[in-house]
Enzyme design. Structure first.
Site, PDB file in Angstrom:
ATOM      1  N   THR A  67       0.858  -1.183   0.000  1.00  0.00           N
ATOM      2  CA  THR A  67       0.000   0.000   0.000  1.00  0.00           C
ATOM      3  C   THR A  67       0.894   1.232   0.000  1.00  0.00           C
ATOM      4  O   THR A  67       2.121   1.125  -0.137  1.00  0.00           O
ATOM      5  CB  THR A  67      -1.017  -0.067   1.165  1.00  0.00           C
ATOM      6  OG1 THR A  67      -1.922   1.017   1.032  1.00  0.00           O
ATOM      7  CG2 THR A  67      -0.344  -0.006   2.535  1.00  0.00           C
ATOM      8  N   LYS A  71       3.423   1.013  -3.945  1.00  0.00           N
ATOM      9  CA  LYS A  71       2.812   0.255  -5.049  1.00  0.00           C
ATOM     10  C   LYS A  71       3.599   0.350  -6.359  1.00  0.00           C
ATOM     11  O   LYS A  71       3.585  -0.586  -7.159  1.00  0.00           O
ATOM     12  CB  LYS A  71       1.367   0.729  -5.286  1.00  0.00           C
ATOM     13  CG  LYS A  71       0.394   0.270  -4.207  1.00  0.00           C
ATOM     14  CD  LYS A  71      -1.035   0.643  -4.568  1.00  0.00           C
ATOM     15  CE  LYS A  71      -2.021   0.150  -3.523  1.00  0.00           C
ATOM     16  NZ  LYS A  71      -3.418   0.381  -3.910  1.00  0.00           N
ATOM     17  N   ASP A 108      -6.625  -4.497  -7.486  1.00  0.00           N
ATOM     18  CA  ASP A 108      -7.566  -3.414  -7.163  1.00  0.00           C
ATOM     19  C   ASP A 108      -8.687  -3.301  -8.210  1.00  0.00           C
ATOM     20  O   ASP A 108      -9.877  -3.314  -7.869  1.00  0.00           O
ATOM     21  CB  ASP A 108      -6.834  -2.071  -7.067  1.00  0.00           C
ATOM     22  CG  ASP A 108      -6.170  -1.861  -5.713  1.00  0.00           C
ATOM     23  OD1 ASP A 108      -6.616  -2.479  -4.728  1.00  0.00           O
ATOM     24  OD2 ASP A 108      -5.212  -1.070  -5.652  1.00  0.00           O
ATOM     25  N   GLY A 133     -12.154  10.857 -11.398  1.00  0.00           N
ATOM     26  CA  GLY A 133     -10.827  10.750 -10.792  1.00  0.00           C
ATOM     27  C   GLY A 133      -9.838  10.137 -11.759  1.00  0.00           C
ATOM     28  O   GLY A 133     -10.230   9.450 -12.728  1.00  0.00           O
ATOM     29  N   GLY A 135      -6.451   9.148 -10.324  1.00  0.00           N
ATOM     30  CA  GLY A 135      -5.334   8.705  -9.493  1.00  0.00           C
ATOM     31  C   GLY A 135      -5.128   7.202  -9.634  1.00  0.00           C
ATOM     32  O   GLY A 135      -5.582   6.583 -10.609  1.00  0.00           O
ATOM     33  N   GLY A 251     -17.619   0.941  -1.416  1.00  0.00           N
ATOM     34  CA  GLY A 251     -16.185   0.706  -1.537  1.00  0.00           C
ATOM     35  C   GLY A 251     -15.685  -0.514  -0.785  1.00  0.00           C
ATOM     36  O   GLY A 251     -14.578  -0.993  -1.042  1.00  0.00           O
TER      37      GLY A 251
HETATM   38  N1  LIG Z   1     -12.035   0.302  -1.904  1.00  0.00           N
HETATM   39  C1  LIG Z   1     -10.788  -0.025  -2.188  1.00  0.00           C
HETATM   40  O1  LIG Z   1     -10.408  -1.213  -2.192  1.00  0.00           O
HETATM   41  C2  LIG Z   1      -9.808   1.031  -2.549  1.00  0.00           C
HETATM   42  C3  LIG Z   1      -8.583   0.700  -3.169  1.00  0.00           C
HETATM   43  C4  LIG Z   1      -7.711   1.756  -3.496  1.00  0.00           C
HETATM   44  C5  LIG Z   1      -8.052   3.055  -3.198  1.00  0.00           C
HETATM   45  N2  LIG Z   1      -9.248   3.319  -2.601  1.00  0.00           N
HETATM   46  C6  LIG Z   1      -9.669   4.701  -2.305  1.00  0.00           C
HETATM   47  O2  LIG Z   1      -9.652   5.398  -3.535  1.00  0.00           O
HETATM   48  C7  LIG Z   1      -9.508   6.802  -3.274  1.00  0.00           C
HETATM   49  C8  LIG Z   1      -8.497   7.380  -4.241  1.00  0.00           C
HETATM   50  O3  LIG Z   1      -7.233   6.763  -3.996  1.00  0.00           O
HETATM   51  P1  LIG Z   1      -6.026   6.985  -5.021  1.00  0.00           P
HETATM   52  O4  LIG Z   1      -4.928   6.113  -4.548  1.00  0.00           O
HETATM   53  O5  LIG Z   1      -6.504   6.884  -6.430  1.00  0.00           O
HETATM   54  O6  LIG Z   1      -5.662   8.512  -4.694  1.00  0.00           O
HETATM   55  P2  LIG Z   1      -4.839   9.541  -5.597  1.00  0.00           P
HETATM   56  O7  LIG Z   1      -3.910   8.793  -6.515  1.00  0.00           O
HETATM   57  O8  LIG Z   1      -4.287  10.543  -4.660  1.00  0.00           O
HETATM   58  O9  LIG Z   1      -5.970  10.257  -6.516  1.00  0.00           O
HETATM   59  C9  LIG Z   1      -6.963  11.065  -5.936  1.00  0.00           C
HETATM   60  C10 LIG Z   1      -7.961  11.483  -6.989  1.00  0.00           C
HETATM   61  O10 LIG Z   1      -9.004  12.197  -6.327  1.00  0.00           O
HETATM   62  C11 LIG Z   1      -9.170  13.476  -6.954  1.00  0.00           C
HETATM   63  N3  LIG Z   1      -9.591  14.445  -5.957  1.00  0.00           N
HETATM   64  C12 LIG Z   1      -9.202  14.512  -4.657  1.00  0.00           C
HETATM   65  N4  LIG Z   1      -9.808  15.546  -4.043  1.00  0.00           N
HETATM   66  C13 LIG Z   1     -10.610  16.128  -4.986  1.00  0.00           C
HETATM   67  C14 LIG Z   1     -11.508  17.245  -4.958  1.00  0.00           C
HETATM   68  N5  LIG Z   1     -11.714  17.947  -3.845  1.00  0.00           N
HETATM   69  N6  LIG Z   1     -12.178  17.556  -6.102  1.00  0.00           N
HETATM   70  C15 LIG Z   1     -11.990  16.830  -7.232  1.00  0.00           C
HETATM   71  N7  LIG Z   1     -11.131  15.779  -7.321  1.00  0.00           N
HETATM   72  C16 LIG Z   1     -10.472  15.424  -6.198  1.00  0.00           C
HETATM   73  C17 LIG Z   1      -7.813  13.788  -7.547  1.00  0.00           C
HETATM   74  O11 LIG Z   1      -7.966  14.754  -8.571  1.00  0.00           O
HETATM   75  P3  LIG Z   1      -6.714  15.646  -9.094  1.00  0.00           P
HETATM   76  O12 LIG Z   1      -5.962  14.775 -10.043  1.00  0.00           O
HETATM   77  O13 LIG Z   1      -7.368  16.793  -9.743  1.00  0.00           O
HETATM   78  O14 LIG Z   1      -5.918  16.016  -7.869  1.00  0.00           O
HETATM   79  C18 LIG Z   1      -7.414  12.403  -8.069  1.00  0.00           C
HETATM   80  O15 LIG Z   1      -8.057  12.133  -9.284  1.00  0.00           O
HETATM   81  C19 LIG Z   1      -9.116   6.895  -1.791  1.00  0.00           C
HETATM   82  O16 LIG Z   1     -10.262   7.285  -1.075  1.00  0.00           O
HETATM   83  C20 LIG Z   1      -8.733   5.485  -1.423  1.00  0.00           C
HETATM   84  O17 LIG Z   1      -8.973   5.198  -0.059  1.00  0.00           O
HETATM   85  C21 LIG Z   1     -10.130   2.344  -2.277  1.00  0.00           C
END
Ligand SMILES: NC(=O)c1ccc[n+]([C@@H]2O[C@H](COP(=O)([O-])OP(=O)(O)OC[C@H]3O[C@@H](n4cnc5c(N)ncnc54)[C@H](OP(=O)(O)O)[C@@H]3O)[C@@H](O)[C@H]2O)c1
Length: 286
Positions: A67, A71, A108, A133, A135, A251
């Site tokens: 994590t 990764k 994932d 999103g 990310g 989620g």
């Molecule tokens: N359920 C599961 O098994 C699982 C697995 C993995 C991750 N997750 C969850 O997935 C989520 C994202 O994780 P990640 O690793 O992809 O994070 P990340 O790489 O940091 O990406 C975050 C994304 O959220 C967007 N974002 C954040 N705040 C925002 C706002 N206020 N307005 C608009 N866009 C916003 C960012 O947009 P910008 O590019 O514009 O900054 C980016 O696209 C987290 O909550 C994590 O806990 C869940």
């Protein structure tokens, strides 16, 4: 039969990692399957990742989860990376092949898709998916949707550069129809969409009252609305979709199914998914 007190070891490397609940659900599944396996949640600093992977080899561990922040960095320490993990550009699960080689996998996006198909009733082939999103979570989901034959994937993101990079890279590598739309103001859900995923971190604890600005009024009645945020699983985004009469998928589903797939990769047997889900809910208090 001689006694065997030796446990098989798997675990998770991360930093911070103390709040990662994966170990609870994997250990519940090991117990339910009567397997003498242990899951260790281990804090590993970035400059110690190489040594930690060497320890996996030295201890004869059967696998590991990665994590934040490991990764991507872990890939250079492995013997091989599975094609879809290479496409995603990140590894969340390492398995050990019969020759003792460490193979990087990414469960994932697969976990998301397993939940969307088995619980959400989605047929990803020929579907129109909208992913909010760009990310790491979004990238894994978009890649697996593309590999599953989605007809069209629309990525909507605040940062134009990040969104465009994801789309151009995955479209070129998969040949799928993947398009980008910058996120400005409220996003209106296209009427033809079959799947809408919040793959941003909006709604994640402690920001639990926030939701992505989305207008559901044009959505088709068949739309499946999903969130990757699992803590808490009942997000304002899913609540808003439910109020419109739309089907939702939380989620926890993605988290449970990525663990289900990881369990099978490590042990070769299918775990009891409901045991994992209950253990996770108990651990998170939800
Ligand atoms: N359920 C599961 O098994 C699982 C697995 C993995 C991750 N997750 C969850 O997935 C989520 C994202 O994780 P990640 O690793 O992809 O994070 P990340 O790489 O940091 O990406 C975050 C994304 O959220 C967007 N974002 C954040 N705040 C925002 C706002 N206020 N307005 C608009 N866009 C916003 C960012 O947009 P910008 O590019 O514009 O900054 C980016 O696209 C987290 O909550 C994590 O806990 C869940």
């Amino acid at each position: 039969m001689p006694a065997n007190f030796k446990a098989e070891l798997v675990g998770c490397f991360g930093q911070p990692v103390a709040e990662n609940p994966t170990g609870v659900m994997q250990e519940a599944a090991f117990a339910a399957a009567a397997l003498n396996w242990r899951y260790l949640t281990i804090e590993v600093a970035p400059d110690k990742l190489r040594d930690a992977v060497q320890a996996v080899r030295a201890f004869g561990m059967r696998g590991i989860n990665l994590t934040i922040p490991h990764k991507v960095a872990v890939m250079k320490h492995l013997d091989a990376v599975a094609p879809d993990a290479a496409l995603i550009g990140a590894v969340n699960t390492v398995r050990v092949d019969p020759d003792g080689r460490l193979i990087g996998e990414n469960t994932d996006g697969k976990g998301f898709l397993r939940g969307a198909t088995t619980i959400g009733g989605l047929n990803p082939k020929d579907c129109f998916a909208v992913v909010l999103g760009a990310g790491g979570a979004a990238r894994a989901i978009v890649a697996e949707l593309a590999l599953a034959g989605a007809a069209k994937i629309l990525v909507v993101n605040r940062s134009v550069e990040r969104g465009q990079n994801l789309v151009s890279d995955l479209a070129a590598k998969t040949g799928a129809r993947i398009e980008f739309e910058p996120w400005r103001g409220t996003f209106a859900v296209p009427g033809a969409a079959d799947l809408l995923v919040n793959a941003t971190s909006i709604g994640l604890f402690p920001d639990v009252t926030s939701m992505p600005p989305v207008d559901f009024s044009g959505a088709g009645t068949w739309l499946l609305v999903s969130d990757v945020v699992f803590n808490p699983p009942e997000t304002p985004f899913l609540a808003a979709a439910s109020r419109k009469g739309l089907r939702t998928l939380d989620g926890l589903s993605m988290l449970v199914f990525q663990g289900v797939i990881g369990f099978k990769l490590w042990t070769g047997v299918d775990p009891d998914e409901s045991v994992m889900r209950q253990a996770l809910r108990r651990a998170l208090g939800v």
